[in-house]
Design an enzyme around this catalytic site. Structure first.
Site, short mmCIF file in Angstrom:
data_model
loop_
_atom_site.label_atom_id
_atom_site.label_comp_id
_atom_site.label_asym_id
_atom_site.label_seq_id
_atom_site.Cartn_x
_atom_site.Cartn_y
_atom_site.Cartn_z
N ASP A 241 29.00 43.81 42.46
CA ASP A 241 30.22 44.63 42.46
C ASP A 241 30.10 45.65 43.57
O ASP A 241 29.10 46.37 43.66
CB ASP A 241 30.37 45.32 41.10
CG ASP A 241 31.69 46.06 40.96
OD1 ASP A 241 31.97 46.94 41.80
OD2 ASP A 241 32.44 45.77 40.01
N ASP B 138 36.28 52.63 41.12
CA ASP B 138 37.20 51.50 40.93
C ASP B 138 38.58 51.75 41.52
O ASP B 138 39.61 51.51 40.88
CB ASP B 138 37.32 51.14 39.45
CG ASP B 138 36.03 50.52 38.92
OD1 ASP B 138 35.67 49.44 39.39
OD2 ASP B 138 35.39 51.13 38.05
N LYS C 211 24.31 47.33 37.91
CA LYS C 211 24.92 48.62 38.21
C LYS C 211 23.83 49.61 38.55
O LYS C 211 22.70 49.50 38.05
CB LYS C 211 25.74 49.11 37.01
CG LYS C 211 26.74 50.21 37.36
CD LYS C 211 27.77 50.39 36.26
CE LYS C 211 28.88 51.33 36.72
NZ LYS C 211 29.96 51.43 35.74
N ASP D 80 31.23 54.63 41.55
CA ASP D 80 31.99 53.47 41.08
C ASP D 80 33.30 53.92 40.43
O ASP D 80 33.46 53.89 39.22
CB ASP D 80 31.14 52.69 40.07
CG ASP D 80 31.89 51.51 39.49
OD1 ASP D 80 32.69 50.91 40.21
OD2 ASP D 80 31.68 51.20 38.30
N HIS E 211 32.64 41.12 42.79
CA HIS E 211 33.70 41.97 42.29
C HIS E 211 34.05 42.94 43.42
O HIS E 211 33.25 43.81 43.77
CB HIS E 211 33.26 42.75 41.04
CG HIS E 211 33.34 41.94 39.80
ND1 HIS E 211 33.04 42.45 38.55
CD2 HIS E 211 33.71 40.65 39.59
CE1 HIS E 211 33.21 41.50 37.64
NE2 HIS E 211 33.61 40.40 38.25
N GLU F 217 25.80 40.88 36.08
CA GLU F 217 26.28 41.96 36.97
C GLU F 217 25.47 43.23 36.79
O GLU F 217 25.34 43.75 35.69
CB GLU F 217 27.76 42.23 36.67
CG GLU F 217 28.37 43.31 37.52
CD GLU F 217 29.82 43.56 37.16
OE1 GLU F 217 30.42 44.49 37.73
OE2 GLU F 217 30.35 42.84 36.28
N ASP G 181 38.18 43.86 41.03
CA ASP G 181 37.81 44.68 39.87
C ASP G 181 38.09 46.15 40.18
O ASP G 181 37.30 46.80 40.87
CB ASP G 181 36.33 44.48 39.53
CG ASP G 181 35.92 45.25 38.27
OD1 ASP G 181 36.79 45.87 37.64
OD2 ASP G 181 34.72 45.22 37.93
N TRP H 124 28.26 41.76 31.89
CA TRP H 124 27.95 43.14 32.28
C TRP H 124 27.80 43.97 31.03
O TRP H 124 28.64 43.91 30.13
CB TRP H 124 29.03 43.75 33.16
CG TRP H 124 28.75 45.20 33.44
CD1 TRP H 124 27.92 45.69 34.41
CD2 TRP H 124 29.28 46.34 32.75
NE1 TRP H 124 27.88 47.07 34.35
CE2 TRP H 124 28.71 47.49 33.33
CE3 TRP H 124 30.15 46.50 31.67
CZ2 TRP H 124 29.00 48.78 32.89
CZ3 TRP H 124 30.45 47.78 31.21
CH2 TRP H 124 29.88 48.91 31.84
N HIS I 99 28.92 49.17 42.64
CA HIS I 99 27.77 49.35 41.76
C HIS I 99 26.47 49.63 42.48
O HIS I 99 25.38 49.38 41.95
CB HIS I 99 27.61 48.12 40.86
CG HIS I 99 28.62 48.04 39.77
ND1 HIS I 99 28.54 47.15 38.73
CD2 HIS I 99 29.76 48.76 39.55
CE1 HIS I 99 29.58 47.32 37.92
NE2 HIS I 99 30.33 48.28 38.41
#
Length: 408
Positions: free
Chosen positions: A260, A297, A228, A295, A287, A226, A327, A185, A263
């Protein structure tokens, strides 16, 4: 609160049997599905390279909860505490900044397997596998792009980093007898209007071609890329978009896609994308995080989307092709609890999917019995999955509901 785990499980087993679900079979399956637990929640993505360095490249943690490890010994002690709360087959997902540099400055284009021997030893001690990630952020040479940089010296620095990380992944796979997924990433992009969106992507494709040029046995290492949608500092343009990586993977066949959950656009869900990959037998690295408007997290929970993701995997027999990792990073709460909670919730969602009467549901759907399908799905929501989870924890010798007592 004291509960009779075995008594409750037997009652739950009988109730599920009425719906055609074998809870013993579900327990046997759920423990063997690997879940890769990211290492960076424990210390707010600081790593061992230079714990005092500032996070850059769109990476940020929020909060200042007490208890963050002050050194490497405390870090590993806390990680062990978290692992002791997570049932089932677990892997640890590392970033390159968690190297053992033995007190010396080691540039990222100089790292070798020897710098990660401590992790192999730790993995063997804990009985876990390892996954890996190059670290393309929080570095002076990452301020204006990495693998898509127009500066050849900068780009080649990061290409060498990517190459070395693949060899470290191979080392993990050979030492531990379990395939390592090395996930790429990059934070490259622009904050404002970008006129030439093509040239950076052509450069990025060439960089990956060079990184992946050496063939590595997928028994030991699998490469993933990965995407985004946007990030801090790259709100208008991200070089490594989902569409770019889809095209790259489909034309090069030298890597797999990483999705992800945070993302994508807030109205997009990863669960809706998985069936397309499964249809064509594609491998995917996941993820699993919890985006809140972007994002951000947040710690993974048993929310609708996480349940839906695990349903797609389980109900389509895709546990061999869809690889699951967590993640997230939240510094506003206890980091050990956050690490364990997210991993436990992923495993609970896997168990929930296994406890569904999927054979009966699929038969109803094939027959066009949409009424039966909908009503059965709803009735299953009230079955005692918690009693089956407590039995699973007991079998795995980890705490059940009482794991949270220290935090109450």
């Amino acid at each position: 609160m004291s509960i009779d785990v075995e008594k409750n499980y037997q009652l739950a087993k009988e109730m599920y049997a009425e719906f055609g679900v074998d809870t013993d079979a579900a327990l046997a399956k759920v423990k063997d599905i690997p879940v890769s637990l990211h290492c960076w929640q424990i210390d707010d993505v600081l790593g061992f390279e230079n714990p005092n360095q500032a996070l850059t490249g769109g990476i940020a943690t929020f909060g200042n909860a007490p208890g963050r490890p002050r050194n490497r010994d405390e870090y590993f002690a806390q990680l062990k505490e978290a692992l002791a709360l997570v049932p089932g087959h677990t892997k640890i997902n590392l970033h390159a900044i968690y190297l053992d540099n033995k007190g010396q400055k080691v540039e990222r284009n100089e790292i070798t397997p020897e710098h990660f021997k401590i992790w192999v030893d730790f993995a063997k001690e804990q009985g876990v596998g390892l996954d890996f990630n190059p670290t393309y952020f929080s570095h002076p040479k990452a301020e204006n792009g990495t693998l898509s940089s127009r500066d050849k010296a900068i780009r080649h620095f990061w290409i060498e980093h990517g190459k070395r990380c693949r060899k470290i992944g191979e080392y993990f796979g050979k030492e531990l007898g379990e395939t390592c997924i090395t996930n790429q990433w990059i934070p490259d992009g622009n904050k404002d209007i970008t006129v030439d969106k093509v040239t950076p992507r052509k450069i990025l494709a060439e960089s990956y071609d060079e990184i992946f040029a050496e063939k590595i046995d997928p028994k030991y290492n699998i490469d993933s890329v990965e995407s985004k949608l946007f990030g801090l500092g790259s709100e208008s343009y991200v070089v490594g978009s989902h569409e770019f990586y889809m095209e790259y993977e489909s034309t090069r066949h030298n890597c797999i896609i990483c999705l992800d959950c945070g993302h994508f656009h807030p109205t997009e869900v990863v669960s809706a994308k998985l069936s397309s990959f499964i249809t064509f037998g594609k491998q995917v690295m996941l993820h699993v995080s919890r985006p809140v408007r972007w994002d951000s997290d947040h710690v993974t929970l048993q929310d609708d989307e996480t349940n839906a993701v695990m349903q797609e995997i389980i109900w389509n027999n895709a546990t061999d092709t869809i690889h699951i990792g967590t993640d997230y990073f939240d510094a506003s709460i206890n980091r050990i609890a956050a690490t364990a909670l997210g991993a436990r919730c992923v495993r609970k969602c896997l168990l929930n999917a296994l406890l569904a009467p999927i054979t009966k549901l699929q038969a109803m759907e094939a027959e066009g019995n949409n009424t039966g399908r909908l009503t059965l799905l709803e009735e299953c929501k009230n079955l005692p999955a918690g009693a089956v989870w407590e039995k699973f924890c007991a079998e795995e010798k980890v705490p059940g509901h009482d794991w949270l007592k220290p935090y109450l």
